[in-house]
Enzyme design. Structure first.
Site, PDB file in Angstrom:
ATOM      1  N   ILE A  92       0.857  -1.186   0.000  1.00 18.30           N
ATOM      2  CA  ILE A  92       0.000   0.000   0.000  1.00 18.30           C
ATOM      3  C   ILE A  92       0.891   1.232   0.000  1.00 18.30           C
ATOM      4  O   ILE A  92       1.913   1.274   0.683  1.00 18.30           O
ATOM      5  CB  ILE A  92      -0.947   0.011   1.220  1.00 18.30           C
ATOM      6  N   ILE A 139       4.969  -1.202   2.778  1.00 13.74           N
ATOM      7  CA  ILE A 139       4.619   0.201   2.591  1.00 13.74           C
ATOM      8  C   ILE A 139       5.376   0.730   1.379  1.00 13.74           C
ATOM      9  O   ILE A 139       6.604   0.658   1.323  1.00 13.74           O
ATOM     10  CB  ILE A 139       4.953   1.032   3.843  1.00 13.74           C
ATOM     11  N   LYS A 140       4.641   1.250   0.417  1.00 15.48           N
ATOM     12  CA  LYS A 140       5.252   1.737  -0.825  1.00 15.48           C
ATOM     13  C   LYS A 140       5.673   3.198  -0.675  1.00 15.48           C
ATOM     14  O   LYS A 140       4.867   4.050  -0.301  1.00 15.48           O
ATOM     15  CB  LYS A 140       4.274   1.617  -1.998  1.00 15.48           C
ATOM     16  N   ILE A 141       6.944   3.447  -0.987  1.00 13.80           N
ATOM     17  CA  ILE A 141       7.493   4.798  -0.938  1.00 13.80           C
ATOM     18  C   ILE A 141       8.124   5.107  -2.290  1.00 13.80           C
ATOM     19  O   ILE A 141       8.973   4.345  -2.758  1.00 13.80           O
ATOM     20  CB  ILE A 141       8.549   4.922   0.175  1.00 13.80           C
TER      21      ILE A 141
END
Length: 368
Positions: A108, A139-141
């Site tokens: 996400i 966690i998408k960065i």
């Protein structure tokens, strides 16, 4: 008969679906893809959530509850999307357990409006991780220059990260460094490195789309002969960067402490040019320790007729370098292309986020 998706898995490629919706979860459709087509993870982005919310009535009851509670639109989006990701994490939990967290992952993304603010991105990553509350979430960065410190900070906190929107080899090297730096800080802080995972999402088809457009504009036979090849060449050289990183003393020290390698993930694998084979960015990028995240259309094409012949990356580095050199030789700037693609990618995510907010705002208004 061994299916093409099984052959991919056997060759060391993890198949992740580039899509998620509540309808997929409640209908059993996602479970069928796990059971029948070797899907072992999911990636999401603002575009996917915007489409899910606009296209299904599965969210209606929750929207009504949120509206009745007076929830504002940003909180409503956070609640809806993290609920879907949490449920998907639970669905993939057996795979995560069986693979010691390598697969069974659900990604996400942080709010893309924060992409140029490292501190805010890191804070959002921690909030998403806490809200979802599942070890197999990623966690998408975005891999902007500003995003690099937030990748390090998030990994240092023991939170697993999917670094997204990588187009250039130079930026990919910086992403690897950010990951290793985060692991080093986590180790200093006494964290267990065995539970920290990461993938680096290297985009493929968008590179071909932009370079081929420029090759068409040149119009020469030499230029036309180079079409449809840059995306694979760029990604294959990224795999070389990955291999080189595993040979460093820095990595060996971290691996000895229990660290997991940051696997390359091939993103943007749906073919945009109808003249190219529809499984090009799958069959052309087979190598151990990789992930291919596919839109459903690409997954179905792969399952139906992909010819998987084993490793198609190792040993291609010289010809891949020569291909990119020939493209530069006709006057197309690699740096200009990747800079443009990163800027456009961020804009697309921001536009989709705005669409997502507007969709939820309208739904909340209608429910009040």
């Amino acid at each position: 008969m061994t299916t093409p998706t099984q052959k991919l898995s056997d060759a060391g490629v993890s198949i992740w679906l580039d899509d998620l919706s509540r309808e997929r979860l409640t209908s059993g459709g996602l479970q069928r893809l796990i059971d029948e087509k070797n899907v072992v993870g999911v990636t999401t982005n603002p575009t996917i959530f915007a489409a899910a919310l606009a296209g299904h009535d599965a969210y209606e009851a929750q929207v009504q509850e949120l509206a009745a509670a007076g929830t504002d639109v940003d909180e409503a989006v956070l609640t809806i999307t993290t609920d879907d990701v949490r449920e998907a994490c639970d669905l993939f939990a057996p795979i995560a357990e069986a693979t010691q967290g390598v697969d069974g992952r659900v990604s996400i993304e942080v709010d893309p409006r924060l992409a140029q603010d490292a501190e805010a991105t890191a804070a959002m990553a921690q909030r998403l991780s806490r809200t979802i509350g599942r070890d197999n979430a990623l966690i998408k960065i975005p891999a902007t220059e500003a995003g690099l410190p937030s990748i390090t900070a998030t990994i240092a906190e023991g939170i697993s990260v999917n670094v997204t929107l990588i187009f250039s080899l130079e930026r990919y090297r910086a992403v690897i460094n950010a990951y290793l730096l985060g692991l080093e800080q986590a180790l200093e802080n006494g964290k267990d490195l065995t539970g920290i995972h990461s993938v680096a999402s290297f985009f493929v088809s968008r590179v071909d789309a932009e370079i081929d457009k420029r090759l068409d504009a040149l119009g020469t036979e030499e230029a036309k002969a180079l079409k449809g090849q840059a995306g694979l060449a760029n990604a294959r050289l990224a795999y070389q960067v990955f291999e080189d990183s595993l040979a460093t003393e820095r990595w060996k020290h971290l691996a000895a402490a229990g660290a997991n390698a940051q696997r390359p993930l091939w993103a943007s694998t749906g073919v945009k040019d109808p003249n190219l084979p529809d499984t090009l960015y799958v069959t052309g990028l087979v190598a151990p320790h990789t992930v291919n995240t596919m839109p459903e259309k690409t997954l179905e094409a792969t399952f139906d007729h992909a010819e998987v012949t084993g490793d198609t990356i190792t040993g291609t580095y010289q010809e891949s370098t020569e291909l990119l050199d020939r493209i530069a030789g006709v006057g197309i700037s690699y740096q200009e292309v990747v800079d443009k693609l990163e800027a456009e990618g961020l804009t697309k995510f921001e536009d989709s986020w705005a669409e997502l907010l507007e969709t939820v705002r309208a739904a909340l208004d209608n429910a009040r």
